[in-house]
Design an enzyme around this catalytic site. Structure first.
Site, PDB file in Angstrom:
ATOM      1  CB  ALA A 265      29.707 -21.029  -2.551  1.00  0.00           C
TER       2      ALA A 265
ATOM      3  CD  GLU B 203      32.535 -12.442  -1.724  1.00  0.00           C
ATOM      4  OE1 GLU B 203      33.702 -12.127  -1.424  1.00  0.00           O
ATOM      5  OE2 GLU B 203      32.186 -13.613  -1.983  1.00  0.00           O
TER       6      GLU B 203
ATOM      7  CD  GLU C 182      32.009 -15.677   2.704  1.00  0.00           C
ATOM      8  OE1 GLU C 182      31.504 -15.532   1.585  1.00  0.00           O
ATOM      9  OE2 GLU C 182      31.779 -14.882   3.655  1.00  0.00           O
TER      10      GLU C 182
END
Length: 695
Positions: free
Chosen positions: A61, A105, A125
């Site tokens: 991200a 991912e 994460e």
């Protein structure tokens, strides 16, 4: 350009390009989706390669979009992965350097994966108090197996690609030095016509007796995760990869992800994550400010602190000279350094070879002339202005032009220290925390005349020393010690009113502190606080303190170094044992000053100590001593043992709600020593506006 699209022969190559780590921000996601759709619409294209520009495949991200609407704007990461996974033409991930979080991912959504050696693979994460939210907990076990995937997800630790070469995560790991893009294009040509297209989601997780393994994992993780909920929920999400159909597992993962995102612990961890990254940014010191080269260092003072500071330079590969006035003190300091390195080797945290390399970088001297050519010198002598004056006048005489003159003072006026030299622009505060070779915090004190290049150099040095550098203005105690004084004052008042050291420490440790105020005092040395209070009695006679700490020091109980402080200590041990002598002294002191002892709740203990930090922190912020509230939080998270899961004192106050903090402070202001509870104007204003310190 957030993603480049090129076609070579029959293979389309989409290159993610969002420096520094190709974060999957909205623009990058959009460009990647457009690229795939363009490739699908082109009959000449038979396969698609996704790779990353620069030094990463993708770090996941885009942190600039965290907590912003862009993070949830279409196409989301879920949408991008669905587009990849639904492609009617094979999609190959060409992975190099960094492949983490959403980047991994995305790669797992591809039909094939080819990697170069040394690529760091991770789903980190959990370190932000969340879990992988775009299928990572469901897809990774399908390629690595249940056990290996669970370990990676629960720990968040990166694993090098070559260590995973034998798994079905990769279809190929290239030879060292091979051209990854060329290898991926060649691989794409081989699989262009293979049907059906392999999809990770279609695989099964096969683990005999998985129930027993998962229960063992739950028990282990629960025992190790403390107050953080994310590790245990990671186990539950991974368990779903075995016990649920893929789509049901995805839905379950998403539910757990949303639950964690809203948790106080995750909000605190994310706050700390961003606070650490912004701490080194100073508005009037641009990122391109020239820095001074620091290839050699010197430390004045070979005591515990000086020896620890010298180790920091040696650990960073910087030669350092330790200066003392007497041979005996110098020998002791050098011996301490060797002993510390040997201890680290015994614990398996350092190789003997590396330890010897570090030790060889440290030299000792009794002459100022021997340190004259050092690029930086750090003064670490006794906390007394007359002593500091003598040292800095000497340094001013001998140090070469352009050398940085740093003081490790923890409370004294840095501008006054700079005034002892003819080069105040070269003087800066570098306040290390004990033990200096271990503690992560480096308080960087900017004087009125400190040069911007010197400040920029200190910030760069903090990174090289692997410290979290936080900038402070000049005031008595700077950020950390100015606040801790109010915390300690309240701890002393609590002793007079009815508490004993063990109750106060227990309450603060249950709140989450690494250690309570009295155990901390014994570790640091109670004589240090005594010296500061003696100075305060002269400089600020209107400020009140409990006399219990002075009485303790008059007994010679300075802490662990004397085998007796607020607690008793057995020889060679650090376990704090309640002291009958000290407890009797505390009770007698209450009687002597006419205070009737009462039962004090743990809640009152926590509120009084933590809100004392908050109130003083508000003053520091308002005065501009700290640049931002999150800097204060970083000081306390990295230097004072404030619980990470609470995000630091200012963030914790925001969590509680500033009106509630203000109500409590105003209540304590009506009690004994109410003068210590005058609310900071900034706290009053922000509470009235319904805002927080970190708004």
């Amino acid at each position: 350009m957030s993603a480049a699209y090129e076609v070579g022969g029959s293979v389309a190559v989409i290159t993610l390009n969002n420096p520094p780590v190709n974060g999957l921000g909205l623009a990058t996601r959009t460009a990647a989706v457009d690229g795939i759709r363009q490739a699908l619409a082109d009959d000449a294209v038979t396969a698609i390669v996704i790779t990353g520009a620069g030094k990463a495949f993708s770090g996941g991200a885009d942190i600039k979009e965290f907590n912003s609407p862009k993070a949830l704007t279409e196409p989301t990461l879920h949408t991008l992965i669905n587009v990849v996974e639904s492609s009617t033409k094979p999609v190959i991930a060409a992975i190099h350097s960094v492949c983490m979080g959403g980047g991994l991912e995305l790669a797992l959504g591809c039909n094939y994966r080819i990697a170069s050696p040394g690529a760091q693979m991770a789903l980190p994460e959990v370190k932000l108090g969340i879990l992988p939210g775009a299928g990572g907990t469901q897809r990774l076990p399908r390629v690595l197996g249940l056990e290996m995937a669970l370990n990676m997800i629960v720990s968040g630790t990166p694993v090098a690609s070559e260590k995973l070469a034998g798994t079905t995560l990769f279809d190929e790991v290239t030879a060292p030095g091979a051209d990854l893009r060329a290898a991926a294009v060649a691989f794409a040509g081989k699989v262009a016509d293979v049907r059906p297209l392999p999809r990770v989601r279609d695989r099964q997780v096969d683990y005999p007796n998985h129930e027993a393994f998962l229960q063992f994992s739950r028990n282990t993780v629960k025992a190790m995760s403390g107050p953080f909920p994310a590790p245990l929920l990671c186990v539950e999400a991974v368990a779903a990869s075995v016990t649920k159909k893929f789509d049901d597992g995805l839905k379950f993962e998403r539910e757990l992800f949303m639950q964690l995102v809203q948790s106080a612990e995750s909000k605190a961890l994310r706050h700390a994550f961003f606070a650490e990254r912004v701490a080194g940014k100073v508005p009037d010191v641009p990122a391109d400010t020239p820095v001074r080269a620091i290839a050699s260092a010197a430390v004045v003072g070979a005591g515990t602190m000086g020896a620890g500071i010298a180790m920091n330079f040696a650990n960073a590969g910087i030669p350092v000279t330790l200066l003392e006035t007497k041979q005996e003190a110098l020998d002791k300091g050098l011996a301490t350094i060797r002993k510390n390195y040997e201890s680290t080797v015994k614990k398996g945290k350092l190789t003997q070879e590396k330890a010897e390399q570090c030790i060889a970088l440290v030299n000792g001297t009794l002459s100022y002339a021997d340190i004259a050519q050092a690029d930086i010198v750090v003064e670490a002598v006794f906390e007394d202005m007359d002593v500091k004056q003598a040292v800095f006048q000497q340094l001013d005489e001998v140090m070469k032009p352009g050398a940085i003159l740093a003081s490790n003072t923890s409370t004294l006026d840095l501008d006054k220290i700079a005034g002892f030299t003819r080069r105040p622009q070269d003087v800066i505060g570098l306040h290390f925390f004990s033990p200096a070779n271990v503690m992560k915090l480096l308080e960087i004190v900017r004087g009125k005349q400190t040069g911007k290049d010197v400040l920029a150099s200190a910030l760069a040095l903090s990174k090289k020393l692997r410290k979290t550098g936080v900038v402070s203005g000049v005031c008595d105690g700077f950020i950390g010690n100015r606040m801790i004084e109010q915390y300690s004052r309240q701890a002393g008042f609590l002793l007079e009113e009815g508490c004993l050291p063990e109750q106060v420490d227990r309450a603060m440790e249950q709140f989450g502190f690494a250690m309570g105020p009295f155990r901390m005092g014994d570790l640091a040395g109670n004589d240090i606080g005594w010296a500061i209070r003696k100075r305060r009695y002269v400089e600020k006679p209107d400020v009140t303190y409990s006399k219990t700490a002075d009485l303790l020091c008059e007994l010679g109980r300075f802490g662990q170094k004397t085998g007796a402080g607020w607690y008793d200590y057995k020889p060679g041990e650090r376990n704090a044992l309640a002291s009958e002598q000290v407890n009797a002294m505390i009770v007698q002191h209450s009687q002597d000053i006419g205070v009737a002892r009462r039962t004090v709740s743990d809640r009152e203990i926590v509120e009084r100590l933590v809100y004392a930090l908050v109130n003083e922190g508000a003053r520091i912020l308002e005065e501009g001593i700290a640049l931002r509230a999150s800097d204060i939080d970083m000081v306390y998270l990295t230097g004072y043992g404030f619980p990470l899961f609470r995000g630091g004192p200012m963030f914790y106050a925001d969590t509680v709600g500033l009106p509630n903090v203000l109500d409590a402070i105003e209540g304590y202001a009506k009690g004994r020593h109410g003068e210590a509870w005058t609310p900071a104007p900034l706290l009053v204003r922000l509470a009235g506006e319904g805002r927080g310190f970190n708004s």
